[in-house]
Design a protein around this motif. Structure first.
Motif, PDB file in Angstrom:
ATOM      1  N   ASP A   8       0.842  -1.204   0.000  1.00 33.94           N
ATOM      2  CA  ASP A   8       0.000   0.000   0.000  1.00 33.94           C
ATOM      3  C   ASP A   8       0.870   1.245   0.000  1.00 33.94           C
ATOM      4  O   ASP A   8       2.028   1.206   0.440  1.00 33.94           O
ATOM      5  CB  ASP A   8      -0.915   0.016   1.226  1.00 33.94           C
ATOM      6  N   PRO A   9       0.333   2.356  -0.494  1.00 31.09           N
ATOM      7  CA  PRO A   9       1.111   3.606  -0.496  1.00 31.09           C
ATOM      8  C   PRO A   9       1.513   4.020   0.910  1.00 31.09           C
ATOM      9  O   PRO A   9       0.742   3.864   1.864  1.00 31.09           O
ATOM     10  CB  PRO A   9       0.147   4.626  -1.118  1.00 31.09           C
ATOM     11  N   GLY A  10       2.723   4.546   1.027  1.00 34.04           N
ATOM     12  CA  GLY A  10       3.225   5.033   2.302  1.00 34.04           C
ATOM     13  C   GLY A  10       2.804   6.468   2.560  1.00 34.04           C
ATOM     14  O   GLY A  10       1.989   7.035   1.811  1.00 34.04           O
ATOM     15  N   PRO A  11       3.354   7.090   3.587  1.00 32.88           N
ATOM     16  CA  PRO A  11       2.884   8.424   4.006  1.00 32.88           C
ATOM     17  C   PRO A  11       3.037   9.514   2.956  1.00 32.88           C
ATOM     18  O   PRO A  11       2.235  10.443   2.920  1.00 32.88           O
ATOM     19  CB  PRO A  11       3.721   8.722   5.250  1.00 32.88           C
ATOM     20  N   LEU A  12       4.057   9.442   2.094  1.00 35.59           N
ATOM     21  CA  LEU A  12       4.204  10.478   1.072  1.00 35.59           C
ATOM     22  C   LEU A  12       3.250  10.296  -0.097  1.00 35.59           C
ATOM     23  O   LEU A  12       2.960  11.250  -0.818  1.00 35.59           O
ATOM     24  CB  LEU A  12       5.644  10.508   0.538  1.00 35.59           C
ATOM     25  N   LEU A  13       2.745   9.075  -0.291  1.00 38.15           N
ATOM     26  CA  LEU A  13       1.926   8.803  -1.476  1.00 38.15           C
ATOM     27  C   LEU A  13       0.456   8.545  -1.174  1.00 38.15           C
ATOM     28  O   LEU A  13      -0.358   8.557  -2.092  1.00 38.15           O
ATOM     29  CB  LEU A  13       2.484   7.583  -2.232  1.00 38.15           C
ATOM     30  N   SER A  14       0.113   8.327   0.069  1.00 43.39           N
ATOM     31  CA  SER A  14      -1.253   7.906   0.366  1.00 43.39           C
ATOM     32  C   SER A  14      -2.293   8.980   0.084  1.00 43.39           C
ATOM     33  O   SER A  14      -3.467   8.671  -0.109  1.00 43.39           O
ATOM     34  CB  SER A  14      -1.359   7.444   1.827  1.00 43.39           C
ATOM     35  N   HIS A  15      -1.861  10.258   0.050  1.00 40.89           N
ATOM     36  CA  HIS A  15      -2.817  11.338  -0.211  1.00 40.89           C
ATOM     37  C   HIS A  15      -2.508  12.110  -1.492  1.00 40.89           C
ATOM     38  O   HIS A  15      -3.332  12.902  -1.950  1.00 40.89           O
ATOM     39  CB  HIS A  15      -2.860  12.309   0.973  1.00 40.89           C
ATOM     40  N   ARG A  16      -1.311  11.958  -2.011  1.00 40.96           N
ATOM     41  CA  ARG A  16      -0.892  12.557  -3.291  1.00 40.96           C
ATOM     42  C   ARG A  16      -1.176  14.056  -3.327  1.00 40.96           C
ATOM     43  O   ARG A  16      -0.699  14.803  -2.496  1.00 40.96           O
ATOM     44  CB  ARG A  16      -1.532  11.805  -4.458  1.00 40.96           C
ATOM     45  N   GLU A  17      -1.990  14.516  -4.304  1.00 40.51           N
ATOM     46  CA  GLU A  17      -2.183  15.962  -4.486  1.00 40.51           C
ATOM     47  C   GLU A  17      -2.842  16.636  -3.299  1.00 40.51           C
ATOM     48  O   GLU A  17      -2.759  17.855  -3.153  1.00 40.51           O
ATOM     49  CB  GLU A  17      -3.013  16.238  -5.755  1.00 40.51           C
ATOM     50  N   GLN A  76       6.554   5.565 -11.844  1.00 38.27           N
ATOM     51  CA  GLN A  76       5.736   6.750 -12.072  1.00 38.27           C
ATOM     52  C   GLN A  76       6.285   7.906 -11.252  1.00 38.27           C
ATOM     53  O   GLN A  76       7.048   7.709 -10.308  1.00 38.27           O
ATOM     54  CB  GLN A  76       4.279   6.509 -11.660  1.00 38.27           C
ATOM     55  N   THR A  77       5.867   9.095 -11.629  1.00 36.78           N
ATOM     56  CA  THR A  77       6.174  10.286 -10.833  1.00 36.78           C
ATOM     57  C   THR A  77       4.880  10.798 -10.216  1.00 36.78           C
ATOM     58  O   THR A  77       3.905  11.057 -10.929  1.00 36.78           O
ATOM     59  CB  THR A  77       6.809  11.384 -11.698  1.00 36.78           C
ATOM     60  N   TYR A  78       4.890  10.912  -8.909  1.00 30.40           N
ATOM     61  CA  TYR A  78       3.717  11.381  -8.186  1.00 30.40           C
ATOM     62  C   TYR A  78       3.978  12.810  -7.724  1.00 30.40           C
ATOM     63  O   TYR A  78       4.952  13.080  -7.023  1.00 30.40           O
ATOM     64  CB  TYR A  78       3.432  10.486  -6.984  1.00 30.40           C
ATOM     65  N   HIS A  79       3.120  13.722  -8.139  1.00 26.21           N
ATOM     66  CA  HIS A  79       3.309  15.134  -7.826  1.00 26.21           C
ATOM     67  C   HIS A  79       2.621  15.487  -6.503  1.00 26.21           C
ATOM     68  O   HIS A  79       1.512  15.036  -6.225  1.00 26.21           O
ATOM     69  CB  HIS A  79       2.763  16.006  -8.962  1.00 26.21           C
ATOM     70  N   LEU A  80       3.320  16.296  -5.730  1.00 25.68           N
ATOM     71  CA  LEU A  80       2.838  16.747  -4.417  1.00 25.68           C
ATOM     72  C   LEU A  80       2.889  18.271  -4.405  1.00 25.68           C
ATOM     73  O   LEU A  80       3.705  18.876  -3.699  1.00 25.68           O
ATOM     74  CB  LEU A  80       3.720  16.171  -3.303  1.00 25.68           C
ATOM     75  N   PRO A  81       2.042  18.938  -5.181  1.00 23.73           N
ATOM     76  CA  PRO A  81       2.189  20.385  -5.411  1.00 23.73           C
ATOM     77  C   PRO A  81       2.002  21.252  -4.175  1.00 23.73           C
ATOM     78  O   PRO A  81       2.468  22.386  -4.139  1.00 23.73           O
ATOM     79  CB  PRO A  81       1.107  20.676  -6.461  1.00 23.73           C
ATOM     80  N   HIS A  82       1.314  20.739  -3.164  1.00 20.72           N
ATOM     81  CA  HIS A  82       1.006  21.557  -1.987  1.00 20.72           C
ATOM     82  C   HIS A  82       1.783  21.109  -0.748  1.00 20.72           C
ATOM     83  O   HIS A  82       1.508  21.581   0.359  1.00 20.72           O
ATOM     84  CB  HIS A  82      -0.498  21.506  -1.700  1.00 20.72           C
ATOM     85  N   LEU A  83       2.759  20.246  -0.938  1.00 19.95           N
ATOM     86  CA  LEU A  83       3.504  19.681   0.182  1.00 19.95           C
ATOM     87  C   LEU A  83       4.285  20.756   0.937  1.00 19.95           C
ATOM     88  O   LEU A  83       5.029  21.542   0.355  1.00 19.95           O
ATOM     89  CB  LEU A  83       4.484  18.624  -0.332  1.00 19.95           C
ATOM     90  N   GLN A  84       4.115  20.760   2.247  1.00 19.81           N
ATOM     91  CA  GLN A  84       4.942  21.576   3.123  1.00 19.81           C
ATOM     92  C   GLN A  84       5.418  20.692   4.272  1.00 19.81           C
ATOM     93  O   GLN A  84       4.613  20.059   4.959  1.00 19.81           O
ATOM     94  CB  GLN A  84       4.187  22.784   3.670  1.00 19.81           C
TER      95      GLN A  84
END
Length: 336
Positions: free
Chosen positions: A96-105, A140-148
């Motif tokens: 399953d997706p981990g903490p950086l990928l589980s919510h994505r955008e 794949q590349t998963y974008h996290l445009p609002h990540l802080q």
């Protein structure tokens, strides 16, 4: 500039609410608010139990979007940020997706607790995500445009920890220190007012999504374009940056210190960019469209101190000398 005016009013209300949730930390709250609207990552440092986690939970709740938290441990591996494996109810392996990928955008706030307990390889992956706001995984590349990213270091316990290298520290716009309040009235309130004993309820008192996290990038870009500065102020900012490399050139002296041997490395060009971004954001919060010297002075320490590295001869005295150096730079260099 109606949108910026509206956003400023929202930001100031947000700041007021944060100061009602975590009391006695007004300077830290202001710096965190500046980071949110300047879109910079933050390194927090402080003793246990001073409100770091509560403050970050309140910020995440007020911004909306999704929130993730991970604990720094000695056995944490880079892959643990991307995915995790387990056996499902039927005994079959699952990924399953981990903490950086589980919510994505929708991922807006990522809290890395005790980052200095994690291995350097973990730091490396996180730094790439911070810089690029994207993660490569599963071809794949998963974008996290609002990540802080907000990372915290426990300044007391040093066993099984890894000091962050210069390149890692430089990715953080600010290093903010949260200290135990010294005001007796604040301490009594924290001790005896039941309101501050239930963190979950305290955070829920703040309305969720007051400031739309998905609009912050546009607001931040508007702030940077709207705030202007004079040539004299630009020269002043440049001198402040140059003093981080060669304080003796500007007549700065510290007792019992050979100034020619003090600095190993000064603030980077990236740090200078963050410095100006933060100063412009402060000017906006103060209701102005122009930079003043006090804007630069207000963010100098939190932007520059973690980017100045002392030579081995003086590194062990950093906690003593760094505040003196910052104070000396701001006092010695004449403001326009």
């Amino acid at each position: 500039m109606t949108d910026l005016i509206t956003s400023r009013d929202q930001a100031l209300r947000f700041e007021h609410q944060l100061n009602q949730i975590v009391i006695g930390q007004t300077a830290a709250v202001r710096h965190l608010l500046l980071a949110v609207f300047a879109r910079g990552h933050v390194l927090l440092e402080g003793n246990v139990g001073v409100g770091k986690t509560t403050l970050l939970r309140a910020i995440a709740h007020g911004l909306g979007g999704d929130y993730q938290r991970i604990e720094g441990t000695i056995d944490l591996m880079p892959a643990d940020l991307i995915y995790y494996t387990y056996l499902d109810a039927s005994g079959k392996p699952r990924v399953d997706p981990g903490p950086l990928l589980s919510h994505r955008e929708r991922l807006a706030t990522f809290f890395f607790n005790e980052i200095n307990r994690a291995r350097p390889q973990v730091h490396s992956l996180l730094l790439r995500a911070m810089a690029e706001r994207s993660v490569g995984a599963f071809n794949q590349t998963y974008h996290l445009p609002h990540l802080q990213v907000f990372a915290d270091r426990n300044r007391v316990e040093r066993e099984e920890t890894f000091e962050l290298p210069a390149a890692a520290k430089d990715r953080f716009m600010f290093e903010i220190s949260l200290d135990t309040p010294t005001d007796g009235a604040v301490l009594q309130e924290l001790m005896f007012n039941p309101r501050y004993h239930d963190t979950d309820r305290l955070v829920q008192e703040m309305g969720s999504g007051q400031i739309a996290y998905y609009q912050l990038n546009d607001v931040a870009a508007g702030i940077q374009a709207h705030i202007h500065s004079s040539d004299k102020l630009k020269a002043y900012a440049l001198a402040l940056w140059q003093a981080s490399h060669n304080p003796a050139k500007f007549g700065i002296r510290l007792a019992d210190v050979d100034m020619a041997e003090l600095i190993q490395a000064g603030a980077s060009p990236r740090g200078m960019s963050y410095f100006i971004r933060a100063a412009k954001t402060r000017a906006w919060l103060e209701g102005r469209d122009n930079l003043l010297p006090e804007d630069l002075q207000a963010v100098y320490a939190v932007t520059m101190a973690h980017r100045i590295f002392f030579s081995p001869l003086y590194a062990y005295r950093k906690d003593e000398l760094m505040p003196q150096l910052i104070t000396g730079i701001l006092a010695q260099i004449a403001a326009p």
